[in-house]
Design a protein around this motif. Structure first.
Motif, mmCIF file in Angstrom:
data_model
loop_
_atom_site.group_PDB
_atom_site.id
_atom_site.type_symbol
_atom_site.label_atom_id
_atom_site.label_comp_id
_atom_site.label_asym_id
_atom_site.label_seq_id
_atom_site.Cartn_x
_atom_site.Cartn_y
_atom_site.Cartn_z
ATOM 1 N N TYR A 78 0.821 -1.204 0.000
ATOM 2 C CA TYR A 78 0.000 0.000 0.000
ATOM 3 C C TYR A 78 0.851 1.247 0.000
ATOM 4 C CZ TYR A 78 -3.453 3.360 1.568
ATOM 5 O OH TYR A 78 -4.253 4.445 1.688
ATOM 6 N N ASP A 128 -5.819 14.310 3.280
ATOM 7 C CA ASP A 128 -4.439 13.984 3.635
ATOM 8 C C ASP A 128 -4.332 12.883 4.651
ATOM 9 O OD1 ASP A 128 -3.674 17.494 3.621
ATOM 10 O OD2 ASP A 128 -3.714 16.006 2.025
ATOM 11 N N ILE A 129 -5.453 12.300 5.042
ATOM 12 C CA ILE A 129 -5.346 11.350 6.145
ATOM 13 C C ILE A 129 -4.549 10.140 5.675
ATOM 14 C CG2 ILE A 129 -7.530 10.197 5.655
ATOM 15 C CD1 ILE A 129 -7.963 10.036 8.641
ATOM 16 N N GLN A 130 -3.534 9.784 6.456
ATOM 17 C CA GLN A 130 -2.553 8.812 5.985
ATOM 18 C C GLN A 130 -3.030 7.390 6.129
ATOM 19 O OE1 GLN A 130 0.366 9.297 4.692
ATOM 20 N NE2 GLN A 130 0.586 11.499 4.934
ATOM 21 N N ASN A 180 -5.115 14.816 -5.754
ATOM 22 C CA ASN A 180 -4.621 14.536 -4.411
ATOM 23 C C ASN A 180 -5.725 14.040 -3.511
ATOM 24 O OD1 ASN A 180 -1.959 14.834 -4.387
ATOM 25 N ND2 ASN A 180 -1.882 16.900 -3.570
ATOM 26 N N ARG A 216 2.637 10.111 -5.505
ATOM 27 C CA ARG A 216 2.465 11.325 -4.732
ATOM 28 C C ARG A 216 3.028 12.500 -5.525
ATOM 29 N NH1 ARG A 216 0.159 12.275 -0.560
ATOM 30 N NH2 ARG A 216 -0.204 10.251 0.308
ATOM 31 N N SER A 237 -6.032 5.908 6.366
ATOM 32 C CA SER A 237 -7.442 5.569 6.197
ATOM 33 C C SER A 237 -7.618 4.092 5.911
ATOM 34 C CB SER A 237 -8.037 6.399 5.077
ATOM 35 O OG SER A 237 -7.243 6.284 3.922
ATOM 36 N N TRP A 276 -7.885 3.561 -2.478
ATOM 37 C CA TRP A 276 -8.080 2.166 -2.098
ATOM 38 C C TRP A 276 -9.555 1.811 -2.017
ATOM 39 C CZ3 TRP A 276 -10.786 1.774 2.389
ATOM 40 C CH2 TRP A 276 -10.768 2.885 3.228
ATOM 41 N N SER A 332 -5.662 9.631 -1.774
ATOM 42 C CA SER A 332 -5.664 8.917 -0.505
ATOM 43 C C SER A 332 -6.920 8.085 -0.331
ATOM 44 C CB SER A 332 -5.510 9.889 0.660
ATOM 45 O OG SER A 332 -6.058 11.116 0.315
ATOM 46 N N TRP A 333 -7.927 8.273 -1.195
ATOM 47 C CA TRP A 333 -9.101 7.427 -1.126
ATOM 48 C C TRP A 333 -9.140 6.421 -2.268
ATOM 49 C CZ3 TRP A 333 -11.631 7.503 3.262
ATOM 50 C CH2 TRP A 333 -11.583 8.656 4.033
#
Lengths: 570, 454
Positions: free
Chosen positions: A359, B395-397, A381, A367, B399, A388, A385-386
């Motif tokens: 992951y 930005d939450i790492q 951006n 990034r 999750s 997944w 992070s979502w």
């Protein structure tokens, strides 16, 4: 039984049968009230017999139980009540015992009809038993109870055995791999071996005893032990090769029967009510056709049972000091949970580490700079992070199909067939449908590994043996999964071996294939039949085993996802 | 042309939302019919001594037999809930579930509406800050729709609804108060807050974010950004590129950064009015059994929440601790646990005073972690509200790991309970370990949220 002065009652029950045939069975229950006891606890003896056709072995089991029962009515050391359940096993051995236990533990007040008796409306006249008013004083139709059960023994006598001496086989597994407290097995074993001189056996896989590979491993261990002992006389962990092979065969059998989750005898019904119970199967060394042999056999068996009952009778508490979670390697040796959990933990420990590393690698690759240069970058951006969530959605859909598959036995046949084909065909369908979406396979693999990890950990709490065997099949497949296209394009030795491993593991991971391979390895490939697998699954399903739940909801979805990853287009 | 494309996109989004919302209601109805085996109502994660409908049924039966509903020490909730939900528990039907489904649905609608308001204010503040280009993209993610759907389809919410617990009603009133404050509808906000506090004591801490919301308005970027922009406008020469935007900005009115006291005073007045009314109704309701004194007696309603006399296991951390603590120290530790929540109010309020909606979310998360009888219904509420802040949480790492943790813990907890109670091969430590892991998860979750809003 009533002649001996015991309370007797007949318990009528309706075993569930598949075609809804109305069937009735009658158990006979006799209770000895301890003259000096407080009536709060009881010890249960169960003897299953086929009431329509009794053969010599079943008659012998009834005889042993009757002789013990009559002894116990006269004895002075009795502190707990004794219940003797002569179970009518016309429709199976498990059903009468579980029906009696269910009625024992759910008292019905006010004289309402028992559940299940509405199913069959038969007049009582058909099944009325002959009652002679003179001798049968204490027989009643009310359900008689005797307090909580401290322990239970199921006694069976089987036909003649091939050994040199009378043999005692112990069956201890209850549903979902639960075992009685080890103390009960220790009592029986030590009394049988040291007092009665019986030969005690536990189930083992005989085919493993002939295995060459196992013999080689055993000899390696023997030599290691010998070397260690010669270095330092206090290191006595050596074990002879023959012992190792027997132990391995018994361990494999113990693991397998626990993993199945199906009780190995009528004692399994007791475990649902937290009562320790085992099945003792005594087989005589010679035919019991003359009185001398019969008396000798009855005496040995009776003394053993009297000894066990006396030990349980003297207890102040229920068994709790010894282990509940163990695997037997011989009637007197075991592997406890503290030892076998380490093997499982080592097997499963790489899973979260690999998931985390996959992951974070996938996230690092994409990034962008922390300051968004444009609205597009900011948008990307946010989605990064979502990302997944897409993989989570795929994993969730596959698991939903697995849940559907699990409940499909309650639906008509055609739905379950469709669902089966959907699951089997889903990797191929997805491989074509996802051409346009070049999603990351790394995150999908990470998600699959997390799902497998959670499933295996949960299963290890419910039934350890299933989790162990499942982990052996699932963990290598999940860890090695790599898209075939990438490997075939790379053209290096490492990539080629990985492709080969993936194909082999993917094949073995499929439950029917694993079943056939293992069955063939243990019993020879001639005896393998295609319908065996479906019978096996139907059996698991009928007994409500958690193994079926595991196969449908963890193993099959993770296998489908691994095949998905193998066929991933990139 | 662009406008027409936008309207078709918004109508498609709306249709998508409504189909999913209706599907979730149908799913709940289906699940209610088929879930008898699961025994959801008797699981400690779902129904606590405060929220269990079975206890409400017993309280109602006691009331019908002319005895105080608190006499049996089973029911510890509000007398108003007894009057509303009590008659539904009499017949052995699915009547009580319809109310819970309705409250779930309304909560989701209110969350969606709150999300839309928040988005509007966010766009306005972006405009006034001059970051115009972000506006175009932010239309795609409609946080209100996402939050509403997340709340409806969260398995924890579904399980709470199907499992006969009164948490959906409490959640409805909490969200009602937030919605009222966002829309500056003072009576609605006061009503929601008063009833939420009346049903379970902990929403009382929400008075701080509600007052901030009514005073300052819904979430906005920190005030120093506005001050920076004004200083740039005054001090520097207009540089190339932002020339036009500055001229635009000069013509736009500045967002007022004043605290509107009249609204707050209105809120206090309305809150006292509503609480007086609620107490009056309660008084009438329990008049025959000793009046309001009966309700306020310790270990009946609020005393029960504060003194924690019932130590049956749940997914929180208090029961195990208070089973071991000596009587001498019991009051001390009770105060410590409750002050734990109160201590966090002030620092968080100072830190997040420009984002009162997010502050409310953090308060709800903290109180669901540290309250005396938590259940998964409380987690369902803050996980649903999480969807409102999707952009800020980019930005939450961790999750992914938190998600796996939530899934693992919610599946492991019933297994450990079974192992302890039904099989007898486990003990209370197993179950408490699961509760501790769950608390750690929620901690990390809350900490991660606050960190990425720093």
């Amino acid at each position: 039984m009533s002649d001996l002065g015991a309370d007797v009652n007949y318990h009528k029950f309706h075993p569930q049968s598949e075609n809804n045939i109305c069937s009735r069975g009658i158990n006979t229950v006799g209770i000895i009230r301890a003259p000096r006891g407080d009536g709060k606890e009881a010890i249960v003896l169960v003897t299953p017999y086929n009431s329509s056709k009794i053969d010599l072995a079943e008659a012998s089991s009834l005889a042993i139980a009757y002789s013990v029962f009559s002894l116990l009515t006269r004895v002075t050391w009795l502190a707990k009540d004794i219940i003797w359940l002569a179970a009518d096993s016309r429709y199976g051995e498990y059903a009468p015992v579980s029906a009696w236990l269910r009625d024992y533990h759910t008292p019905v007040f006010g004289g309402f009809e028992k559940l299940g008796s509405e199913i069959c409306y038969e007049s009582n006249a058909h099944h009325r038993l002959k009652e002679s008013p003179i001798t049968e004083r204490n027989i009643s139709d009310d359900f008689r109870r005797a307090g909580t059960m401290a322990a239970a023994l199921v006694i069976k006598v089987s036909g003649r055995n091939k050994e040199a001496d009378d043999t005692l086989s112990i069956y201890a597994e209850a549903s979902n791999g639960q075992m009685p407290n080890l103390d009960l097995i220790n009592i029986v074993n030590s009394l049988a071996v040291h007092r009665q001189g019986l030969l005690v056996k536990v189930e083992k896989f005989l085919s493993l005893l002939d295995s060459k590979y196992l013999r080689i491993v055993g000899e390696v261990f023997e030599s290691v032990g010998y070397i260690a002992r010669s270095l330092n006389p206090q290191w006595k962990f050596g074990i002879s090769a023959a012992d190792y092979m027997e132990g391995a065969a018994t361990l494999a059998s113990s693991l397998y029967y626990q993993a199945l989750g199906i009780p190995t005898g009528p004692h399994g019904a007791f475990r649902d009510y937290q009562v320790d119970a085992i099945t003792l199967e005594i087989s005589p060394k010679a035919l019991l056709n003359n009185k001398v042999r019969q008396t000798e056999f009855l005496q040995r068996g009776g003394q053993l049972i009297e000894g066990v009952i006396r030990s349980v009778n003297n207890l102040l508490e229920k068994f709790h000091q010894s282990f509940f979670l163990y695997l037997l390697t011989s009637p007197s040796k075991f592997v406890s949970v503290g030892v076998y959990m380490i093997a499982f933990a080592l097997l499963v420990a790489p899973l979260p580490i690999v998931a985390a590393s996959l992951y974070s690698d996938a996230n690092k690759k994409h990034r962008t700079s922390p300051f968004p240069k444009s609205a597009d970058d900011e948008h990307r951006n946010i989605l990064q992070s979502w990302k997944w969530l897409y993989a989570a959605k795929q994993v969730f859909i596959i698991h939903c199909l697995g849940v559907f598959f699990y409940f499909s036995n309650q639906m008509p046949d055609w739905i379950s067939k469709i669902v089966t084909w959907i699951i089997l065909g889903s990797p191929i369908i997805y491989a074509y449908a996802a051409q346009s979406q070049k999603r990351e396979w790394c995150i999908l693999k990470s998600m699959t590994i997390s799902a497998a990890f959670i499933g295996l950990c949960l299963m290890s709490v419910i039934n350890f043996a299933t989790a162990e065997i499942g982990a052996l099949l699932l963990v290598p497949m999940c860890l090695v999964a790599h898209p075939l296209r990438l490997d075939l394009g790379a053209r290096s030795l490492k990539a080629f071996t990985r492709v080969a491993c993936n194909l082999v593991l993917g094949f073995i991971g499929f439950p029917p294939a694993a079943f056939f391979v293992l069955k063939g390895a243990f019993e020879g490939f001639e005896s393998v039949n295609i319908s065996d697998f479906w019978n096996w699954i139907a059996c698991l399903c009928a007994w409500n085993s958690a193994t079926y739940l595991y196969i449908c909801m963890v193993h099959l979805p993770c296998w489908a996802l691994c095949i998905w990853i193998l066929l991933h287009p990139c | 042309m662009e406008e027409r494309k936008e309207t078709t996109a918004t109508t498609k989004k709306k249709q998508c939302f409504w189909t999913w919302a209706l599907a979730s209601v149908i799913f709940r109805l289906v699940l209610i019919h088929f879930s008898r085996n699961l025994n959801l109502a008797s699981r400690p994660e779902i129904s606590t001594p405060l929220t269990s409908l079975r206890r409400l049924a017993e309280g109602y039966w006691l009331k019908q037999s002319s005895v105080s509903p608190y006499a049996g020490s089973m029911y510890h909730g509000s007398p108003l809930l007894l009057s509303i939900l009590g008659p539904l528990t009499v017949r052995r039907g699915e009547g009580q579930h319809n109310h819970l489904i309705c409250s779930d649905f309304m909560t989701a609608m209110l969350i969606r509406a709150t999300g839309q308001i928040l988005q509007m204010t966010y766009n306005q503040s972006l405009k006034s800050l001059g970051i115009v280009r972000l506006l175009e993209r932010s239309e795609i993610l409609s946080s209100g729709d996402i939050a509403g759907l997340v709340y409806l389809w969260n398995p924890l919410t579904i399980v709470t609804c199907v499992g006969s617990s009164t948490s959906p009603i409490e959640n409805l009133f909490i969200v009602l108060s937030l919605y009222g404050a966002c829309r500056r509808l003072v009576p609605l906000a006061a009503l929601g807050w008063v009833i939420a506090t009346h049903l379970s004591l902990y929403p009382a801490v929400l008075v701080v974010p509600l007052i901030l919301m009514l005073g300052y308005g819904p979430d906005s970027p920190p005030r120093k950004l506005f001050l920076q922009k004004t200083s740039i406008k005054v001090g520097k020469d207009p540089s190339i590129g932002i020339h036009d935007q500055q001229k635009e900005m000069a013509s736009q009115p500045m967002l007022p950064i004043i605290f509107s006291w009249p609204l707050v005073i209105h809120f206090i007045l309305w809150a006292s009015l509503w609480s007086f009314y609620v107490l009056l109704l309660c008084g009438i309701s329990v008049n025959q059994y000793g009046g309001l004194g009966e309700m306020f007696k310790s270990s009946n309603t609020y005393g029960f929440i504060l003194t924690v006399p019932d130590l049956s296991p749940n997914i929180g951390v208090l029961w195990y601790f208070f089973a071991e603590v000596f009587d001498f120290f019991r009051n001390f530790f009770l105060m410590v646990f409750h002050l734990n929540i109160l201590f966090m109010i002030l620092p968080l309020a100072i830190f997040l005073n420009h984002r009162p909606c997010f502050l409310a979310f953090v308060y709800i998360a903290i109180s669901s972690l540290l309250k005396s009888y938590p259940s998964v219904g409380d987690s369902a509420l803050y996980l649903g509200l999480l969807g409102l802040f999707v952009k800020e949480l980019a930005d939450i790492q961790f999750s992914f790991f938190l998600f796996c943790g939530y899934v693992g813990t919610s599946l492991l907890s019933p297994v450990m309970h079974n192992l302890w109670i039904w099989r007898g091969t486990g003990n209370a430590n197993f179950y408490f370990a699961t509760a501790m892991v769950y608390a750690c998860l929620q901690d990390n979750f809350g900490g991660g949220e606050c960190e990425c809003n720093a």
